[in-house]
Enzyme design. Structure first.
Site, short mmCIF file in Angstrom:
data_model
loop_
_atom_site.label_atom_id
_atom_site.label_comp_id
_atom_site.label_asym_id
_atom_site.label_seq_id
_atom_site.Cartn_x
_atom_site.Cartn_y
_atom_site.Cartn_z
N THR A 42 0.95 -0.94 -0.29
CA THR A 42 0.18 -0.06 -0.11
C THR A 42 1.10 0.96 -0.22
OG1 THR A 42 -1.17 -1.39 1.33
CG2 THR A 42 -2.14 1.22 1.49
N HIS A 45 2.13 2.01 -3.32
CA HIS A 45 1.15 2.82 -3.86
C HIS A 45 0.73 4.42 -3.88
CE1 HIS A 45 -0.76 -1.48 -6.13
NE2 HIS A 45 -0.78 -1.48 -4.57
#
EC number: 1.1.1.103
Length: 343
Positions: A42, A45
């Site tokens: 994450t 990202h």
């Protein structure tokens, strides 16, 4: 007082070392001095500033949600913690008053906010979270392992959603979570644990963690591997960790009738699915988000205490000032878990 933190400062690629105000603790909170953090997919990202991040992440914000630290402050209403306790914590902050929270299904809270996703994160010298979310780390579990309890929890929640004892398990996606899920499946008594990917570095990591077969689908057919293993009826349980449409459809093709699939990887919203496979095979598909609070956490600690060895998945350590090297390593795909040391 100003403290060091890694923040998403601008709506573009990158993460920056910043100085922020030390967080203030409420009556029901703990103040945690961070010892180690791990970089999550994450966080990559968020670094890359992809479509999901642009729609989700407020800027500026301190990021990060995989950590271990020490309790240095306790809110006046908090019971059950002491100064010096070593803790990690559940990154999903829940409301406590929706139907699922009140029904004990806290991980399904419809009002969840995420540490380092839409509230201040753990890539910082200090973190404040509700005491409800903190989890005490048993003495025999290292700081390194404690710092990856969040993704380990994704793996445990996904793997233990269905009975694995004596079953043949297919895992699509050999990222760190997929590899940890494979190790869990082996540890709890699955028969054949087969993991697929196209990244040879990560397939090698999976081999180190004891999978039955790690399959590079660019070079080897899953059907041939099943034949080698003497499997005649397909996989009993599938753990989809990649979000890759062709991987998921290959899983559907190779599942046994009545098979069960846990879905953690996030596919494109318009992914085509061969629904005939699902319907005529009577497959069960379960979506997985986060960790069950706190059943998954107790299982994580118990699995390690009972001999599950996750150490091969931690491949790189950096001082926090070298965070850029850590992110570069994660983005290269040539790593397992990357740990940043804050001490």
């Amino acid at each position: 007082m100003k403290i060091k933190a890694l923040s998403k400062l601008k709506p573009e690629e990158g993460i920056w070392m910043t100085e922020v105000e030390k967080p203030e603790m409420g009556h029901n909170d703990l103040l945690i001095r961070i010892k180690k953090t791990a970089i999550c997919g994450t966080d990559v990202h968020i670094y890359n500033w992809d479509e999901w991040s642009q729609n989700t992440i407020p800027v500026p914000m301190v990021v990060g949600h995989e950590y271990v630290g020490e309790v240095v402050g306790i809110g006046q209403e908090v019971r059950g913690f002491e100064i010096g306790d070593r803790v990690s914590g559940e990154g999903h902050i829940t409301c406590g008053h929706c139907r699922n929270c009140r029904g004990g299904r806290t991980h399904l809270c419809r009002n969840t906010t995420g540490v380092g996703v839409n509230r201040t994160g753990a890539f910082s010298e200090f973190l404040v979270i509700p005491a409800f979310n903190a989890f005490k780390i048993p003495a025999e579990i290292s700081d390194d392992l404690a710092s990856i309890f969040d993704p380990f929890g994704n793996a445990v929640h996904t793997a233990l959603s269905f009975d694995l004892v004596g079953e043949d398990v297919l895992i699509t996606g050999a990222g760190p979570i997929g590899i940890m899920a494979a190790a869990v499946a082996k540890h709890v008594g699955a028969r054949h644990v087969v993991i697929t990917d196209v990244n040879e570095y990560r397939l090698d990591l999976a081999r180190q963690m004891g999978v039955t077969r790690a399959v590079n689908v660019m070079e080897e057919k899953l059907e041939d591997v099943m034949s080698d293993l003497g499997m005649t009826e397909g996989f009993d349980v599938g753990l989809e960790m990649s979000g890759n449409p062709s991987a998921f459809n290959s899983m559907l093709t190779n599942m046994n009738h009545g098979g069960k699939i846990s879905l953690l990887g996030i596919p494109p919203s318009d992914m085509a699915v061969d629904w005939n496979q699902v319907i005529f095979k009577g497959l069960v598909i379960k979506g997985i988000y986060g960790r069950e609070m706190f059943e998954t956490w107790y299982k994580m600690a118990s699995l390690i205490q009972s001999g599950l060895d996750l150490t091969p998945i931690i491949t790189h350590h950096y001082k926090v000032d070298d965070f850029q090297k850590g992110f570069d390593m994660m983005r290269s795909g040539m790593s397992g878990k990357v740990i940043l040391d804050w001490e």
